[in-house]
Design a protein around this motif. Structure first.
Motif, PDB file in Angstrom:
ATOM      1  N   GLU A  46      28.475  35.709  39.142  1.00  0.00           N
ATOM      2  CA  GLU A  46      27.447  36.446  38.866  1.00  0.00           C
ATOM      3  C   GLU A  46      26.343  35.595  39.407  1.00  0.00           C
ATOM      4  O   GLU A  46      26.268  34.447  39.642  1.00  0.00           O
ATOM      5  CB  GLU A  46      27.298  36.574  37.313  1.00  0.00           C
ATOM      6  CG  GLU A  46      26.968  35.211  36.669  1.00  0.00           C
ATOM      7  CD  GLU A  46      26.511  35.590  35.135  1.00  0.00           C
ATOM      8  OE1 GLU A  46      26.545  36.520  34.487  1.00  0.00           O
ATOM      9  OE2 GLU A  46      26.484  34.434  34.238  1.00  0.00           O
ATOM     10  N   TYR A  59      13.750  35.065  42.694  1.00  0.00           N
ATOM     11  CA  TYR A  59      14.446  36.058  41.639  1.00  0.00           C
ATOM     12  C   TYR A  59      15.476  35.177  40.766  1.00  0.00           C
ATOM     13  O   TYR A  59      16.161  34.158  40.895  1.00  0.00           O
ATOM     14  CB  TYR A  59      15.345  36.761  42.285  1.00  0.00           C
ATOM     15  CG  TYR A  59      14.806  37.536  43.841  1.00  0.00           C
ATOM     16  CD1 TYR A  59      14.777  36.941  44.803  1.00  0.00           C
ATOM     17  CD2 TYR A  59      13.980  38.677  43.511  1.00  0.00           C
ATOM     18  CE1 TYR A  59      14.077  37.580  45.918  1.00  0.00           C
ATOM     19  CE2 TYR A  59      13.379  39.457  44.505  1.00  0.00           C
ATOM     20  CZ  TYR A  59      13.453  38.546  45.865  1.00  0.00           C
ATOM     21  OH  TYR A  59      13.093  39.322  47.054  1.00  0.00           O
ATOM     22  N   TYR A  60      15.596  35.911  39.290  1.00  0.00           N
ATOM     23  CA  TYR A  60      16.207  35.122  38.264  1.00  0.00           C
ATOM     24  C   TYR A  60      17.073  36.166  37.844  1.00  0.00           C
ATOM     25  O   TYR A  60      16.667  37.218  37.608  1.00  0.00           O
ATOM     26  CB  TYR A  60      15.396  34.248  37.445  1.00  0.00           C
ATOM     27  CG  TYR A  60      14.693  33.188  37.938  1.00  0.00           C
ATOM     28  CD1 TYR A  60      13.268  33.291  38.491  1.00  0.00           C
ATOM     29  CD2 TYR A  60      15.281  31.886  38.004  1.00  0.00           C
ATOM     30  CE1 TYR A  60      12.956  32.397  38.941  1.00  0.00           C
ATOM     31  CE2 TYR A  60      14.688  30.842  38.714  1.00  0.00           C
ATOM     32  CZ  TYR A  60      13.588  31.154  38.999  1.00  0.00           C
ATOM     33  OH  TYR A  60      12.835  29.924  39.555  1.00  0.00           O
ATOM     34  N   ALA A  61      18.111  35.743  37.178  1.00  0.00           N
ATOM     35  CA  ALA A  61      19.035  36.845  36.228  1.00  0.00           C
ATOM     36  C   ALA A  61      18.284  36.748  34.933  1.00  0.00           C
ATOM     37  O   ALA A  61      17.628  35.514  34.720  1.00  0.00           O
ATOM     38  CB  ALA A  61      20.412  36.066  36.161  1.00  0.00           C
ATOM     39  N   ASP A  62      18.387  37.812  34.210  1.00  0.00           N
ATOM     40  CA  ASP A  62      17.526  38.000  32.978  1.00  0.00           C
ATOM     41  C   ASP A  62      17.990  36.669  32.012  1.00  0.00           C
ATOM     42  O   ASP A  62      17.347  36.326  31.074  1.00  0.00           O
ATOM     43  CB  ASP A  62      17.760  39.109  32.372  1.00  0.00           C
ATOM     44  CG  ASP A  62      17.050  40.322  33.232  1.00  0.00           C
ATOM     45  OD1 ASP A  62      17.550  41.666  32.770  1.00  0.00           O
ATOM     46  OD2 ASP A  62      16.067  39.954  33.729  1.00  0.00           O
ATOM     47  N   SER A  63      19.495  36.438  31.940  1.00  0.00           N
ATOM     48  CA  SER A  63      19.972  35.426  31.186  1.00  0.00           C
ATOM     49  C   SER A  63      19.450  34.143  31.374  1.00  0.00           C
ATOM     50  O   SER A  63      19.665  33.403  30.467  1.00  0.00           O
ATOM     51  CB  SER A  63      21.488  35.382  31.300  1.00  0.00           C
ATOM     52  OG  SER A  63      21.965  34.982  32.648  1.00  0.00           O
ATOM     53  N   LYS A  65      16.138  33.464  32.942  1.00  0.00           N
ATOM     54  CA  LYS A  65      14.649  33.534  33.356  1.00  0.00           C
ATOM     55  C   LYS A  65      13.902  32.735  32.243  1.00  0.00           C
ATOM     56  O   LYS A  65      14.075  32.858  31.026  1.00  0.00           O
ATOM     57  CB  LYS A  65      14.186  35.199  33.330  1.00  0.00           C
ATOM     58  CG  LYS A  65      12.872  35.076  33.933  1.00  0.00           C
ATOM     59  CD  LYS A  65      12.727  36.749  34.215  1.00  0.00           C
ATOM     60  CE  LYS A  65      13.682  37.385  34.969  1.00  0.00           C
ATOM     61  NZ  LYS A  65      13.527  38.712  35.092  1.00  0.00           N
ATOM     62  N   GLY A  66      13.154  31.937  32.622  1.00  0.00           N
ATOM     63  CA  GLY A  66      12.296  31.102  31.676  1.00  0.00           C
ATOM     64  C   GLY A  66      12.819  29.806  31.233  1.00  0.00           C
ATOM     65  O   GLY A  66      12.220  28.944  30.564  1.00  0.00           O
ATOM     66  N   ARG A  67      14.311  29.661  31.602  1.00  0.00           N
ATOM     67  CA  ARG A  67      15.010  28.371  31.468  1.00  0.00           C
ATOM     68  C   ARG A  67      15.288  27.683  32.697  1.00  0.00           C
ATOM     69  O   ARG A  67      15.594  26.355  32.713  1.00  0.00           O
ATOM     70  CB  ARG A  67      16.057  28.513  30.684  1.00  0.00           C
ATOM     71  CG  ARG A  67      16.065  29.130  29.391  1.00  0.00           C
ATOM     72  CD  ARG A  67      17.171  29.273  28.555  1.00  0.00           C
ATOM     73  NE  ARG A  67      18.101  30.032  29.202  1.00  0.00           N
ATOM     74  CZ  ARG A  67      19.481  29.939  29.383  1.00  0.00           C
ATOM     75  NH1 ARG A  67      19.743  28.400  29.040  1.00  0.00           N
ATOM     76  NH2 ARG A  67      20.680  30.463  29.993  1.00  0.00           N
ATOM     77  N   ASP A  90      26.106  28.955  29.364  1.00  0.00           N
ATOM     78  CA  ASP A  90      25.995  28.584  30.733  1.00  0.00           C
ATOM     79  C   ASP A  90      27.007  27.978  31.489  1.00  0.00           C
ATOM     80  O   ASP A  90      27.023  27.588  32.676  1.00  0.00           O
ATOM     81  CB  ASP A  90      24.504  27.528  30.914  1.00  0.00           C
ATOM     82  CG  ASP A  90      23.303  28.451  30.365  1.00  0.00           C
ATOM     83  OD1 ASP A  90      22.569  27.985  29.674  1.00  0.00           O
ATOM     84  OD2 ASP A  90      23.183  29.686  30.895  1.00  0.00           O
ATOM     85  N   ARG A 104      20.052  39.242  45.280  1.00  0.00           N
ATOM     86  CA  ARG A 104      20.546  39.213  43.969  1.00  0.00           C
ATOM     87  C   ARG A 104      22.370  39.400  44.077  1.00  0.00           C
ATOM     88  O   ARG A 104      23.351  39.203  42.909  1.00  0.00           O
ATOM     89  CB  ARG A 104      20.199  40.078  42.963  1.00  0.00           C
ATOM     90  CG  ARG A 104      18.939  39.873  42.810  1.00  0.00           C
ATOM     91  CD  ARG A 104      18.383  41.124  41.713  1.00  0.00           C
ATOM     92  NE  ARG A 104      16.854  40.639  41.503  1.00  0.00           N
ATOM     93  CZ  ARG A 104      16.303  40.335  40.431  1.00  0.00           C
ATOM     94  NH1 ARG A 104      17.482  39.356  39.384  1.00  0.00           N
ATOM     95  NH2 ARG A 104      15.255  39.769  40.195  1.00  0.00           N
TER      96      ARG A 104
END
Length: 122
Positions: A46, A59-63, A65-67, A90, A104
């Motif tokens: 993924e 770009y980031y996967a939603d899972s 994002k922010g981390r 993770d 992506r």
């Protein structure tokens, strides 16, 4: 031809941090988009994060994002993935990839590293 070698993986506790590096050799990847993907046991590979050749777009996967934060140093031909607030989910083998198109989806990448294990304990 481009060779990609990941480093910085290992074991971390939940809530902890790791920083992955991906060093490119052979042809310069300064004009390539770079990405990180991961594959957990029994699951498909993924998308995690990607960065344009200039570093201006990410770009980031939603899972994640922010981390997680992806960055690159074109002078060093290296891309990084800073992973904070790690979670057991993770846990996976993380792959670095380089491609002229990037994005992506994995078919947009031309070169892949061998992968590095990241394990997050609860």
């Amino acid at each position: 031809q481009v060779q990609l070698v990941e480093s910085g993986g290992g074991l971390a506790q939940a809530g902890g941090s790791l920083r992955l590096s991906c060093a490119a050799s052979g042809r310069t990847v300064n004009r390539y988009a770079m990405g990180w993907f991961r594959q957990a046991p029994g699951k498909e590979r993924e998308f995690v994060a990607a960065i344009s050749w200039s570093g201006g777009t990410t770009y980031y996967a939603d899972s994640v994002k922010g981390r997680f934060t992806i960055s690159r140093d074109n002078a060093k031909n290296t891309v990084y993935l800073q992973m904070n607030s790690l979670k057991p989910e993770d846990t996976a083998v993380y792959y670095c990839a380089a491609g002229q198109k990037g994005g992506r989806v994995s078919p947009m990448y031309d070169y892949w590293g061998q992968g590095i294990q990241v394990t997050v304990s609860s």
